[in-house]
Design a protein around this motif. Sequence first.
Motif, mmCIF file in Angstrom:
data_model
loop_
_atom_site.group_PDB
_atom_site.id
_atom_site.type_symbol
_atom_site.label_atom_id
_atom_site.label_comp_id
_atom_site.label_asym_id
_atom_site.label_seq_id
_atom_site.Cartn_x
_atom_site.Cartn_y
_atom_site.Cartn_z
ATOM 1 N N VAL A 130 0.909 -1.103 0.055
ATOM 2 C CA VAL A 130 -0.007 0.103 0.202
ATOM 3 C C VAL A 130 0.794 1.166 0.027
ATOM 4 O O VAL A 130 1.813 1.225 0.698
ATOM 5 C CB VAL A 130 -0.934 -0.103 1.381
ATOM 6 C CG1 VAL A 130 -0.150 -0.072 2.415
ATOM 7 C CG2 VAL A 130 -1.766 1.106 1.308
ATOM 8 N N MET A 131 0.484 2.290 -0.801
ATOM 9 C CA MET A 131 1.183 3.601 -0.877
ATOM 10 C C MET A 131 0.450 4.265 0.383
ATOM 11 O O MET A 131 -0.600 4.456 0.608
ATOM 12 C CB MET A 131 1.090 4.313 -2.240
ATOM 13 C CG MET A 131 1.606 3.547 -3.323
ATOM 14 S SD MET A 131 1.079 3.937 -4.987
ATOM 15 C CE MET A 131 1.749 5.781 -4.809
ATOM 16 N N THR A 132 1.359 4.923 1.153
ATOM 17 C CA THR A 132 0.968 5.769 2.396
ATOM 18 C C THR A 132 1.485 7.276 2.266
ATOM 19 O O THR A 132 2.703 7.392 1.575
ATOM 20 C CB THR A 132 1.402 5.028 3.549
ATOM 21 O OG1 THR A 132 2.775 4.967 3.512
ATOM 22 C CG2 THR A 132 0.666 3.548 3.598
ATOM 23 N N ALA A 133 0.756 7.948 3.006
ATOM 24 C CA ALA A 133 1.399 9.200 3.547
ATOM 25 C C ALA A 133 2.159 9.134 4.716
ATOM 26 O O ALA A 133 1.365 8.467 5.642
ATOM 27 C CB ALA A 133 0.093 10.279 3.483
ATOM 28 N N PHE A 185 6.691 6.934 5.794
ATOM 29 C CA PHE A 185 7.166 5.805 4.944
ATOM 30 C C PHE A 185 6.111 6.133 3.797
ATOM 31 O O PHE A 185 5.179 6.513 3.625
ATOM 32 C CB PHE A 185 6.779 4.342 5.322
ATOM 33 C CG PHE A 185 7.577 3.946 6.698
ATOM 34 C CD1 PHE A 185 8.824 3.764 6.320
ATOM 35 C CD2 PHE A 185 7.025 3.499 7.680
ATOM 36 C CE1 PHE A 185 9.644 3.286 7.486
ATOM 37 C CE2 PHE A 185 7.536 3.127 8.842
ATOM 38 C CZ PHE A 185 8.949 3.129 8.363
ATOM 39 N N ASP A 186 6.815 5.967 2.542
ATOM 40 C CA ASP A 186 6.059 6.100 1.239
ATOM 41 C C ASP A 186 5.275 4.768 1.004
ATOM 42 O O ASP A 186 4.384 4.931 -0.024
ATOM 43 C CB ASP A 186 7.193 6.336 -0.008
ATOM 44 C CG ASP A 186 7.744 7.379 0.245
ATOM 45 O OD1 ASP A 186 7.188 8.540 0.538
ATOM 46 O OD2 ASP A 186 9.068 7.430 0.048
ATOM 47 N N LEU A 187 5.699 3.565 1.389
ATOM 48 C CA LEU A 187 4.973 2.306 1.109
ATOM 49 C C LEU A 187 4.940 1.368 2.191
ATOM 50 O O LEU A 187 6.166 1.458 3.170
ATOM 51 C CB LEU A 187 6.026 1.574 0.032
ATOM 52 C CG LEU A 187 5.500 1.322 -1.310
ATOM 53 C CD1 LEU A 187 4.378 2.389 -1.801
ATOM 54 C CD2 LEU A 187 6.672 1.120 -2.390
ATOM 55 N N MET A 188 3.946 0.924 2.423
ATOM 56 C CA MET A 188 4.007 -0.239 3.533
ATOM 57 C C MET A 188 3.729 -1.668 2.977
ATOM 58 O O MET A 188 2.873 -1.561 1.949
ATOM 59 C CB MET A 188 3.086 0.123 4.631
ATOM 60 C CG MET A 188 3.434 1.402 5.341
ATOM 61 S SD MET A 188 3.010 1.591 6.934
ATOM 62 C CE MET A 188 4.218 0.382 7.835
ATOM 63 N N VAL A 189 4.427 -2.509 3.390
ATOM 64 C CA VAL A 189 4.484 -3.846 2.669
ATOM 65 C C VAL A 189 4.541 -5.048 3.826
ATOM 66 O O VAL A 189 5.152 -4.913 4.693
ATOM 67 C CB VAL A 189 5.624 -4.109 1.817
ATOM 68 C CG1 VAL A 189 5.655 -5.480 1.389
ATOM 69 C CG2 VAL A 189 5.821 -3.022 0.794
#
Lengths: 179, 179
Positions: free
Chosen positions: A124-127, A130-134
């Motif tokens: 998921v792309m996040t604000a 972090f830019d991304l969480m996996v």
Amino acid sequence: MHSDLVASRSADQKGSRESREPSRESRNGSSPQLDAVSLAIIEQLQEDGRRPYAAIGKAVGLSEAAVRQRVQKLLDQGVMQIVAVTDPLTVGFRRQAMVGVNVEGDVESVADALSAMSECEYVVMTAGSFDLMVEIVCEDDDHLLEVINKRIRAVPGVRSTESFVYLKLKKQTYMWGTR
Amino acid sequence: MHSDLVASRSADQKGSRESREPSRESRNGSSPQLDAVSLAIIEQLQEDGRRPYAAIGKAVGLSEAAVRQRVQKLLDQGVMQIVAVTDPLTVGFRRQAMVGVNVEGDVESVADALSAMSECEYVVMTAGSFDLMVEIVCEDDDHLLEVINKRIRAVPGVRSTESFVYLKLKKQTYMWGTR
DNA sequence: TTCGATCGTGCGGAATTCGCAGGAGTCGAG
DNA sequence: CTCGACTCCTGCGAATTCCGCACGATCGAA
């Protein structure tokens, strides 16, 4: 709560369909948007994905055929899917982790690259910081180490990662849309 | 790949069943531990949770009744469940976030408190710079704000939180156990 | 009003699910 | 080794469910 909706709905059956309360379902243009009946059907299938259409129909006040058509449409539209979900631990995956990723350059292309990896269960792309969480699902520590240090960090554009190894899963539901 | 398993398995049927490699599936106190056939069945049901038992049986090399009994047992044991999963967006939940939580005192009791909230879809205890990670599903920004600032931070023992609002969900699978 | 699209109902026929009895293999105790 | 308890698979009717289809009702647009 839902019994109200269902009751009023079945009372409507011969009268003017959907005559009132388009309040919830109309003022939203984006997605297909479901009405109360479809929501009730989903709710039934969240309790038991194999429940017979006739039983669902009885619960929501529709005929068997109507339920079947609605379910098929929900499936086709991609609104829901009926699947088996398992406990990773009992299926042999003993290490899980959430990984926060910082990216330089195009975030989406990195997200695509990570999505292509079978160990990445959730991307998921996040604000935020972090830019991304996996979310990663692995068989053991070695596997986890390899995925994080060799594979994820090797993706072009990945600047840095931070890992959160799962110690204990406390809650995991699939009850979206039933509140 | 699986055809191998299935073939050898069905060839075993009259011989000594499970004669070799009890390494994984034999005695195990903790988790039920599944054999290759159950895994194949799960795999089938992950593609389509409503697939008929006969079709599954054909795919894994078992009779309809045997598949049915296995599935029932897997369900009873809690190894898997067959459910409908939905796309939160189309069901009216437009804001999601991952929240990292730092705790002072007993982490587990905080986890329990968060698990009790219906908006918390996913609660896991982690190692790393967060003690807890929580996924939240909300209807809109106001709802999200309320949950994070009013409810989560109000739980005794919560020292601090950091939020990662979802911008775009790139991947979400339910394919555990099929690799 | 009339056409077209959507949605629900009812109805047979085909397919699936269900419960149960029977057979074969495994394991431990005598 | 023999017995008995267990487990697991198979086969088979019977009940149930799924499926496709035709028809009727409602609603919006021309």
